[in-house]
Design an enzyme around this catalytic site. Structure first.
Site, PDB file in Angstrom:
ATOM      1  N   THR A 155       0.872  -1.203  -0.422  1.00 44.67           N
ATOM      2  CA  THR A 155      -0.071   0.219   0.177  1.00 44.67           C
ATOM      3  C   THR A 155       0.641   1.618   0.016  1.00 44.67           C
ATOM      4  O   THR A 155       1.504   1.611  -0.785  1.00 44.67           O
ATOM      5  CB  THR A 155      -0.652  -0.259   1.353  1.00 44.67           C
ATOM      6  OG1 THR A 155      -0.251  -0.622   2.131  1.00 44.67           O
ATOM      7  CG2 THR A 155      -2.120  -1.098   1.385  1.00 44.67           C
ATOM      8  N   THR A 192      -0.218  -3.070  11.055  1.00 43.85           N
ATOM      9  CA  THR A 192      -1.072  -2.712   9.555  1.00 43.85           C
ATOM     10  C   THR A 192      -0.018  -3.802   8.261  1.00 43.85           C
ATOM     11  O   THR A 192       0.885  -2.954   8.132  1.00 43.85           O
ATOM     12  CB  THR A 192      -1.264  -1.522   8.288  1.00 43.85           C
ATOM     13  OG1 THR A 192      -2.423  -1.060   9.056  1.00 43.85           O
ATOM     14  CG2 THR A 192      -1.693  -2.086   7.470  1.00 43.85           C
ATOM     15  N   GLU A 278       7.212   4.580   7.227  1.00 44.74           N
ATOM     16  CA  GLU A 278       6.693   5.723   5.894  1.00 44.74           C
ATOM     17  C   GLU A 278       7.194   6.919   7.043  1.00 44.74           C
ATOM     18  O   GLU A 278       7.120   7.523   7.598  1.00 44.74           O
ATOM     19  CB  GLU A 278       5.585   6.084   6.667  1.00 44.74           C
ATOM     20  CG  GLU A 278       4.077   4.819   5.688  1.00 44.74           C
ATOM     21  CD  GLU A 278       2.402   5.141   6.609  1.00 44.74           C
ATOM     22  OE1 GLU A 278       1.177   4.236   5.651  1.00 44.74           O
ATOM     23  OE2 GLU A 278       1.921   6.307   7.798  1.00 44.74           O
ATOM     24  N   ASN A 402       0.692  10.488   5.013  1.00 44.35           N
ATOM     25  CA  ASN A 402      -0.772  10.550   5.767  1.00 44.35           C
ATOM     26  C   ASN A 402      -1.336  11.184   5.956  1.00 44.35           C
ATOM     27  O   ASN A 402      -3.238  11.065   5.754  1.00 44.35           O
ATOM     28  CB  ASN A 402      -0.264   9.961   7.382  1.00 44.35           C
ATOM     29  CG  ASN A 402      -0.189   7.978   7.680  1.00 44.35           C
ATOM     30  OD1 ASN A 402      -0.648   7.547   7.832  1.00 44.35           O
ATOM     31  ND2 ASN A 402       1.779   8.061   8.095  1.00 44.35           N
ATOM     32  N   THR A 407      -6.128  11.517  -0.923  1.00 47.58           N
ATOM     33  CA  THR A 407      -6.322  12.618  -1.996  1.00 47.58           C
ATOM     34  C   THR A 407      -4.693  12.186  -2.500  1.00 47.58           C
ATOM     35  O   THR A 407      -5.225  13.107  -4.009  1.00 47.58           O
ATOM     36  CB  THR A 407      -5.961  14.511  -1.295  1.00 47.58           C
ATOM     37  OG1 THR A 407      -4.664  13.808  -0.668  1.00 47.58           O
ATOM     38  CG2 THR A 407      -7.033  14.300  -0.145  1.00 47.58           C
TER      39      THR A 407
END
Length: 407
Positions: A155, A192, A278, A402, A407
């Site tokens: 992802t 996750t 991230e 995040n 978007t």
């Protein structure tokens, strides 16, 4: 950018006899992206799993738990781009319809299929995109598609994650190969993350659940990026039994050897998640020793690893190390004698006897903080237990990634 992490060479991910993987594009989040994966298991394969502890678990987690109780799993289906979480009864229905469609392709029962989803929460699973793409994934099935599957399940990951090992048991060569995804909303139990590790070893069904828990406990349950526990976490262990070894029927030498190889693969995958956290710029190992039991060592390690103040200090390469002491203090370990503690940053003794170490040098600590990989070591001096947790820093990019996720 990921910290000392590159995608595995496809040739390094060894095929596991009894497992085939196929990938297709369903266009769930982005047109043309290969985001749908099928994994076919040979008859007689044994499967066990551990799943998220989040009470708001996703529909596919509920269905997986139901189907695993019936045994004889023959296929897995994985989609990325949509978590099918927070979707109520309709989400359960769509997960089950996906299993039925996969079952038709393999001529098995729907209860022999395990579904997995990862992506955005609170959005309906786009089954109108997934079902038409399943035949293409089925047609793509091949034993050597581990690398392609590792990329397809990502992802926000930047780097695909996979690893393989081989060992000898009962005079047979045993292969272990695994893939995983995860770089944010990472915190046990579990993170996750989706993890799939397969071996061709033969192991008794009664030992499979013990094995998957043993392996998860030293790997995927020892990593945190941001302290958030996902709705979809799943770690699946597959044993096809095709290596020809005498079935491992007790927790003896062969069990321990296989567990070590499985754990080695799972640890590499778990560490890759922190390295690919991230926006990560630093990979941190938090090692706590001298505890009364492993649980309290892990409790303190996690308090340090998930502290935003600690993580931002590491991003800045700022030896503001009082933040580590504060995290230890609020970890909640009972009767902790802070005057007996010692804390090291790399090889630099930072704190002892309740305060700054006598020979502490901020310049030496600052030099350690500039490295891409850093170890924090804590001695509790009240027992022999120990635990290690892996994490990463918080950078500006963590917020950016995040904030812009949808978007």
């Amino acid at each position: 950018m990921p910290v000392n992490l590159v995608a595995p060479d496809p040739a390094s991910l060894l095929p596991v006899p009894g497992v085939r993987l196929g990938i297709a594009s369903a266009g769930i989040k982005k047109a043309g992206r290969r985001d749908l994966t099928l994994i076919e298991l040979a008859p007689g394969s044994r499967v066990a799993g551990v799943f998220t502890q989040n009470r708001f678990c996703a529909a596919p987690v509920t269905v997986c738990r139901e189907h695993l109780t019936r045994g004889d799993v023959r296929a897995l289906v994985i989609n990325t781009g949509n978590a099918n979480a927070g979707t109520g009864d309709e989400g359960l229905d769509r997960a089950r319809r996906t299993c039925s469609a996969v079952a038709d392709l393999f001529a098995v029962d729907a209860t022999q299929v395990l579904p997995f989803s990862t992506g955005v929460i609170l959005e309906p699973l786009p089954i109108d995109k997934i079902l038409p793409a399943l035949p293409a994934a089925h047609a793509d099935l091949a034993a050597g598609h581990w690398s392609e599957a590792a990329a397809a399940i990502m992802t926000t990951d930047i780097v695909a994650k996979g690893a393989s090992r081989q060992l000898q048991i009962d005079g047979r060569t045993i292969t272990v190969t695994g893939i995983a995804k995860g770089s944010g909303m990472i915190h046990p139990n579990m993170a996750t993350m989706l993890g799939f590790v397969a071996t061709d070893a033969a192991i008794a069904p009664a030992l499979m659940q013990r094995m998957v828990r043993d392996v998860a406990d030293v790997s995927f349950n020892c990593v945190t990026v941001d302290g958030d526990t996902s709705t979809n976490d799943s770690f699946i262990l597959i044993a096809t039994g095709q290596a020809g070894n005498a079935e491992i029927a007790d927790a003896g030498t062969d069990y321990s050897a296989l567990k070590a190889a499985l754990a080695d693969v799972a640890i590499e995958l778990a560490q890759a998640m922190a390295r690919d956290g991230e926006g990560a710029t630093k990979f941190m190992t938090i090692a706590v020793e001298g505890g009364r039991d492993r649980a309290e060592c892990k409790q303190i390690a996690y308090a340090i690893a998930r502290s935003p103040l600690v993580k931002t200090a590491f991003f800045a390469s700022d030896p503001n190390l009082g933040r580590i002491l504060a995290a230890i203090g609020y970890a909640g370990v009972q009767d902790l004698d802070v005057n007996a503690l010692k804390v090291w940053l790399g090889d630099v003794l930072v704190a002892e006897a309740g305060g700054r170490a006598a020979g502490y040098s901020e310049a030496a600590a600052a030099a350690v903080m500039k490295a891409a990989e850093i170890t924090v070591r804590v001695s509790l001096a009240r027992g022999d237990a120990r635990a290690t947790v892996w994490t990463c820093d918080f950078s500006y990019d963590y917020v950016k990634i995040n904030a812009e996720y949808r978007t």
